[in-house]
Scaffold this active site. Structure first.
Site, PDB file in Angstrom:
ATOM      1  N   GLU A   1      -9.612  -2.018   5.529  1.00 34.56           N
ATOM      2  CA  GLU A   1     -10.217  -1.904   6.858  1.00 34.56           C
ATOM      3  C   GLU A   1     -11.182  -3.076   7.078  1.00 34.56           C
ATOM      4  OE1 GLU A   1      -9.135   0.091   8.960  1.00 34.56           O
ATOM      5  OE2 GLU A   1      -8.672   2.062   8.137  1.00 34.56           O
TER       6      GLU A   1
ATOM      7  N   ASP B   1       0.804  -1.225   0.000  1.00 36.04           N
ATOM      8  CA  ASP B   1       0.000   0.000   0.000  1.00 36.04           C
ATOM      9  C   ASP B   1       0.836   1.275   0.000  1.00 36.04           C
ATOM     10  OD1 ASP B   1       1.006  -0.373   2.538  1.00 36.04           O
ATOM     11  OD2 ASP B   1      -0.926  -0.645   3.501  1.00 36.04           O
TER      12      ASP B   1
ATOM     13  N   ASN C   1      -7.081  -2.375  14.609  1.00 40.12           N
ATOM     14  CA  ASN C   1      -8.488  -2.732  14.394  1.00 40.12           C
ATOM     15  C   ASN C   1      -8.604  -3.925  13.448  1.00 40.12           C
ATOM     16  OD1 ASN C   1      -7.818  -1.655  11.939  1.00 40.12           O
ATOM     17  ND2 ASN C   1      -9.472  -0.161  11.852  1.00 40.12           N
TER      18      ASN C   1
ATOM     19  N   HIS D   1      -6.934  -4.175  10.484  1.00 40.40           N
ATOM     20  CA  HIS D   1      -6.769  -3.915   9.048  1.00 40.40           C
ATOM     21  C   HIS D   1      -5.512  -4.583   8.495  1.00 40.40           C
ATOM     22  CE1 HIS D   1      -4.591  -0.121  10.344  1.00 40.40           C
ATOM     23  NE2 HIS D   1      -3.755  -0.585   9.434  1.00 40.40           N
TER      24      HIS D   1
END
Ligand code: GLP
Length: 222
Positions: A143, A67, A136, A138
């Site tokens: 996400e 990414d 979280n 991801h």
């Protein structure tokens, strides 16, 4: 799924670097999927050591990163282009033309996503994908709730991801709101995945990842 436990961060990095070094030895032209964040920094430092000790060479290795942020330049110290150069590429014998990251500052981001997917295909897929995981859950910048059939896409970052990554920026407001990320489908199609996680906060995420129930959305169609 194999779970490898390590006493601490350094030991995790050593174990991971030994694992990857063996893979490079057995397939010198391996395609490695690479991740950023704090977690793989120790691993990259150990890989550099192995290279300096002439134990491995990256001459034939190709890399493809997960990414990149949108809206910052490749030369910005917070860009993942900069991270990869300083944490790994500048210190090993890899050919620059064989290292790949998505361009978050591309004029046409939809075209950039297509280019990245074609590139993954052209490389014959990913042999070994290294992953970190966000607080979280991801993966890359996908996400929670991202489709398992997703390909490279532009995503809006959640506030919790931006807060977690604010440690790298001057202030929270400087953290980009969007990113370009390899999709979950491409990640899952990797021949092998090595996910690294260290520390108490990540333990909870890993527990959910390993023991949590699969949701109905989890139907991967290769
Ligand atoms: C970023 C990256 C992820 C990485 C995550 C965790 O959001 N896009 O690929 O897994 O950070 O980072 P850290 O290792 O710093 O906890």
């Amino acid at each position: 799924m194999n779970i490898m436990k390590a006493e601490n961060y350094v030991e995790m990095s050593v174990q991971a670097s030994e694992y990857i070094s063996k893979k490079i030895e057995s397939k010198p032209n391996i395609t490695l999927g690479l991740a950023t964040g704090s977690t793989p920094k120790g691993l990259y430092a150990k890989l550099i050591k192995n290279y300096l000790r002439h134990e491995i060479s990256f001459q034939q290795v190709s890399t493809i990163n997960l990414d990149e942020h949108i809206g910052i330049n490749q030369t910005d110290p917070n860009s993942y282009h900069f991270y990869m150069k300083t944490q790994l590429f500048d210190h090993i014998d890899i050919r620059e033309t064989q290292t790949h990251l998505p361009y978050g500052n591309a004029q046409d981001l939809a075209k950039e996503c297509d280019r990245y997917d074609l590139l993954i295909n052209r490389l014959g897929g990913i042999d070994l994908q290294i992953l970190g995981i966000g607080h979280n859950g991801h993966i890359g910048f996908n996400e929670p709730g991202s489709s398992v059939n997703s390909r490279t896409q532009v995503v809006r970052l959640t506030e919790s991801t931006r807060k977690a990554n604010a440690k790298f920026f001057k202030s929270f407001d400087d953290v980009p709101t969007h990113a370009i990320t390899m999709g979950i489908a491409s990640i899952l199609e990797s021949k092998e995945i090595l996910l690294l996680a260290s520390g108490r906060l990540k333990a909870k995420v890993i527990e959910r990842l390993v023991k949590g129930k699969l949701t109905k959305r989890f139907r991967h169609q290769p």
